[in-house]
Design a protein around this motif. Structure first.
Motif, PDB file in Angstrom:
ATOM      1  N   UNK A 263       0.834  -1.203   0.000  1.00  0.00           N
ATOM      2  CA  UNK A 263       0.000   0.000   0.000  1.00  0.00           C
ATOM      3  C   UNK A 263       0.873   1.259   0.000  1.00  0.00           C
ATOM      4  N   UNK A 264       0.329   2.327  -0.539  1.00  0.00           N
ATOM      5  CA  UNK A 264       0.988   3.636  -0.468  1.00  0.00           C
ATOM      6  C   UNK A 264       0.268   4.455   0.595  1.00  0.00           C
ATOM      7  N   UNK A 265       0.949   4.730   1.709  1.00  0.00           N
ATOM      8  CA  UNK A 265       0.314   5.469   2.798  1.00  0.00           C
ATOM      9  C   UNK A 265       1.229   6.588   3.277  1.00  0.00           C
ATOM     10  N   UNK A 439       5.378   2.694  -4.439  1.00  0.00           N
ATOM     11  CA  UNK A 439       4.463   1.969  -3.554  1.00  0.00           C
ATOM     12  C   UNK A 439       5.060   1.876  -2.148  1.00  0.00           C
ATOM     13  N   UNK A 440       5.455   3.015  -1.640  1.00  0.00           N
ATOM     14  CA  UNK A 440       6.087   3.049  -0.324  1.00  0.00           C
ATOM     15  C   UNK A 440       5.120   3.576   0.727  1.00  0.00           C
ATOM     16  N   UNK A 441       5.431   3.257   1.960  1.00  0.00           N
ATOM     17  CA  UNK A 441       4.738   3.852   3.098  1.00  0.00           C
ATOM     18  C   UNK A 441       5.671   4.895   3.716  1.00  0.00           C
ATOM     19  N   UNK A 442       5.129   6.052   3.959  1.00  0.00           N
ATOM     20  CA  UNK A 442       5.895   7.172   4.505  1.00  0.00           C
ATOM     21  C   UNK A 442       5.468   7.389   5.944  1.00  0.00           C
ATOM     22  N   UNK A 443       6.429   7.446   6.828  1.00  0.00           N
ATOM     23  CA  UNK A 443       6.150   7.731   8.233  1.00  0.00           C
ATOM     24  C   UNK A 443       7.030   8.892   8.685  1.00  0.00           C
ATOM     25  N   UNK A 458       1.652  13.782  -0.989  1.00  0.00           N
ATOM     26  CA  UNK A 458       1.843  12.343  -1.151  1.00  0.00           C
ATOM     27  C   UNK A 458       0.541  11.555  -0.968  1.00  0.00           C
ATOM     28  N   UNK A 459      -0.519  12.229  -0.508  1.00  0.00           N
ATOM     29  CA  UNK A 459      -1.789  11.551  -0.284  1.00  0.00           C
ATOM     30  C   UNK A 459      -2.399  11.944   1.048  1.00  0.00           C
ATOM     31  N   UNK A 460      -3.498  11.281   1.397  1.00  0.00           N
ATOM     32  CA  UNK A 460      -4.153  11.554   2.670  1.00  0.00           C
ATOM     33  C   UNK A 460      -3.228  11.196   3.825  1.00  0.00           C
ATOM     34  N   UNK A 461      -3.162  12.090   4.799  1.00  0.00           N
ATOM     35  CA  UNK A 461      -2.246  11.907   5.922  1.00  0.00           C
ATOM     36  C   UNK A 461      -2.987  11.248   7.084  1.00  0.00           C
ATOM     37  N   UNK A 462      -2.496  10.082   7.520  1.00  0.00           N
ATOM     38  CA  UNK A 462      -3.053   9.398   8.681  1.00  0.00           C
ATOM     39  C   UNK A 462      -2.312   9.851   9.934  1.00  0.00           C
TER      40      UNK A 462
END
Length: 687
Positions: A263-265, A439-443, A458-462
């Motif tokens: 997933x890309x998060x 397709x990375x996850x960014x933290x 980069x997308x919606x921020x959780x």
């Protein structure tokens, strides 16, 4: 002579300068052949395996065990059990050698013994002088076979572990690595489970005994023995010492399947007390058994291999974006590792640093590396690997670890030979096959206010919740009379603040006496509190120097010796709660509080009206029936360091009225019945 001297110095300086080379100018010679130490093997009937290496260099002997066990076996709801077993085996001593006796014995002999248990293995070791081996070997066996697990040591360990839980959100890197593993493996995976207050409380002595009994049996034990001994004689001694251990059943350590879908998060942990971002970017990694393992390791050297790696050279040196940077493709033995790149950067350059990390990966995929870059990286890597085998002890450990993890005896030699064969095409091939930069996850662990909206590209921020779960209180809820409570609250407010009196701040000068295990420590405190925005400024004169603290908008800073640092929420939250729950604030804003009258209660021989106030925490004030002023206040709060609720009882005395405001010039606070602090007020000024 003077000219000759000057000429000699000039030549020396010139030679020194010319001798200095850049990292990429160093020529590495061919590796010398290394003769490995001979390893003898001994297997007992009860399943214990020994690997022995003679080393006559020093009159020392080291015995170390690898135990087939681990926290993977922790029962749900008792996470922390395995680790506690490993700690308390040594800390609690054994049946024949309790902790105090064992400590004295080892200290007298300049000897060392330890035990521990990690996620996928346990260990036990002994380092001693050769002359003490016959005396201390039975002690070591008793420690492994018959640990005592005394109750007082169990309680001490629980307290220390709870204190550790309370501090686990203090460090950015710790938070980032923990939460990134949660993203990759899942929060409920055995690979990411962690101890909580409740799971530590749930562990009993019987649990420790049962876990130890299953783990420390012959079929789970592999020993390495190295030192100044005769192998034939040592085998005889080991048979006599360990032959009586129960064979037991070999533990089956089952690692969970990892179902990863790339997933890309985008994920953010808001840590308001920092001014930089700790960033991790990546996805799932691979296994050690991968035929491309050596190629991936060479790729890691080029991408993130220390000072010479591309990440360091580009992100830190050329772009100036990083305090620290690195990473690579991880390959674990029993479960997939992680591909992760990390960088520490200013809050304002968070997105720029993320872009720079991903750009280096894409560059590695799109263009082949040069032959020189590959050769230099290979030379550096191979030369560094020499230190894996630079002692007989390391050779022995490598043999034991390979056996434990199911690797061949010559796994390291094969790895070195594979490294020598890696080509330019191999690097580009594995970079494209195994890394997925889109397709990375960014933290990010950083200050959300300073980072702003940088991550939204980069997308919606959780927003990741890292709050620590507190155990449920078993304290019964006591209800009272709300009508009478409101009446008593009115009386208390009028007694503290005379009708018609207005003010917004109170400045006080006091002497604070803090009671510590080392004795009492006095500090002079000058503080100003605003009851409009709940801000505070405080100047403390301590034996260690002056400290300034400021609290505003829920955030705090501390200044000492010319240095300023933000205060963690673990400090600012209790400070804010103390202001809001103070009798001054309750009197000022009585309409904002619900109150219940609980009847009367006798304290130290005198009867008081008990008034429960529901603020940020539930507080019971014990009011003098004549004056309606608080004589005591009681609050039960969760103490993170102790991992339990504690009861604080504060006694107020020496009331004085200043410009219509009654103020207690003396406070004494007891925590669970023990005096913790005293306050003596010198002056109060309202504004």
């Amino acid at each position: 002579m003077k000219r000759l001297f000057i000429t000699a110095i000039a030549l020396l300086i010139t030679g020194t300068v010319s001798a200095q080379k850049r990292y990429d100018e160093i020529k590495y010679p061919e590796l010398n052949k290394f003769e490995k130490a001979k390893v003898e093997e001994l297997k007992l009937d009860n399943g214990i395996t020994f690997y022995l290496v003679e080393d006559k260099e020093l009159p020392l002997i080291r015995v170390s065990a690898v135990v087939r066990t681990g926290s993977l076996l922790d029962p749900t709801g008792k996470e922390g059990l395995a680790s506690m077993v490993g700690e308390l085996m040594r800390e609690g001593g054994s049946k024949n050698y309790p902790a105090d006796q064992l400590n004295i014995l080892l200290e007298d002999k300049a000897a060392f013994m330890s035990t521990s248990i990690g996620m996928g293995s346990g260990s036990a070791s002994m380092n001693i002088l050769k002359e003490d081996f016959d005396e201390l070997l039975p002690v070591f066996v008793d420690l492994i076979q018959n640990p005592l697990f005394p109750e007082e040591k169990i309680e001490l360990s629980k307290t220390q572990r709870k204190s550790g839980i309370s501090r686990r959100n203090d460090d950015q890197a710790t938070i980032a690595n923990r939460e990134f593993r949660n993203l990759i493996y899942g929060e409920d995976s055995p690979l990411t489970r962690q101890s909580e207050y409740a799971t530590i409380d749930a562990i009993s002595r019987d649990d420790l005994i049962a876990f130890h009994k299953e783990a420390f049996v012959g079929n789970n034990l592999t020993f390495g023995v190295i030192g100044d001994f005769d192998t034939k004689d040592m085998k005889r001694k080991l048979k006599e010492a360990f032959g009586s251990l129960t064979p037991g059943s070999k533990t089956n350590l089952v690692y969970p399947d990892v179902n990863y879908s790339y997933p890309s998060t985008v994920n953010l942990v808001d840590k308001s007390d920092v001014n930089q971002s700790y960033i991790l970017v990546g996805h799932i990694g691979g296994l050690r058994e991968n035929p491309d393992y050596a190629k991936l390791q060479m790729m890691n050297q080029i991408l993130g291999g220390g000072f010479a790696g591309r990440l360091f050279q580009t992100v830190r040196t050329d772009l100036g974006l990083a305090y620290a940077v690195g990473g690579g493709y991880g390959s674990s033995i029993n479960y997939p590792g992680t591909f992760s790149l990390f960088v520490m950067t200013k809050s304002s350059t968070t997105a720029e640093a993320i872009d720079a990390l991903l750009a280096e990966v894409k560059k590695l995929q799109q263009a082949p590396v040069s032959q020189k870059e590959l050769d230099d990286a290979r030379d550096r890597f191979l030369n560094s690997l020499v230190f894996r085998y630079d002692s007989k002890s390391k050779i022995l450990n490598e043999r034991i670890n390979n056996t434990y993890n199911g690797l061949s005896e010559d796994a390291f030699d094969k790895f070195v030979e594979d490294l020598k064969k890696v080509t330019i095409a191999d690097i580009q091939e594995v970079a494209n096959q195994y890394i997925k930069p889109d397709q990375v996850q960014i933290l990010v662990v950083g200050n959300a206010d300073e980072i702003g909206d940088q991550l939204q590209k980069y997308g919606n921020v959780n927003e990741v919740d890292i709050s620590i779960e507190q155990p449920k209180s078993d304290k019964a809820v006591v209800s009272g009379d709300a009508v009478a409570g409101k009446q008593w609250l009115n009386k208390m407010a009028d007694a503290i603040i005379a009708p018609g009196t207005t003010f917004s701040t109170i400045k006080s000068v006091s002497t604070l006496t803090q009671v510590t295990p080392m004795g009492e420590m006095e500090m002079k405190n000058t503080s100003t509190i605003s009851y409009v925005d709940y801000s505070m400024s405080s100047q403390l004169e301590t034996p260690q120097g002056n400290i300034e603290m400021e609290l505003k908008d829920g955030k705090g800073v501390m200044r000492m010796m010319g240095q300023e640092q933000p205060l963690p929420s673990a400090m600012t939250n209790p400070m804010m709660a103390e202001i809001k729950n103070s009798y001054i604030n309750i009197a000022l804003n009585m309409d904002d509080f619900n109150a219940e009258f609980l009847g009367t209660e006798t304290i130290e021989g005198k009867e008081y009206a008990a008034l429960k106030i529901m603020g940020t925490t539930e507080t019971i004030f014990y009011l003098d029936s004549q004056t309606a002023l608080p004589a005591y206040s009681k609050v039960s709060t969760f103490n993170p360091q102790m991992g339990k609720e504690v009861e604080s009882l504060t006694k107020y005395s020496d009331w004085k009225v200043n410009n219509g405001v009654a103020y207690a010039y003396a406070h004494e606070t007891k925590v669970d019945g023990t005096v913790a602090s005293k306050v003596s007020i010198e002056s109060v000024e309202t504004n």
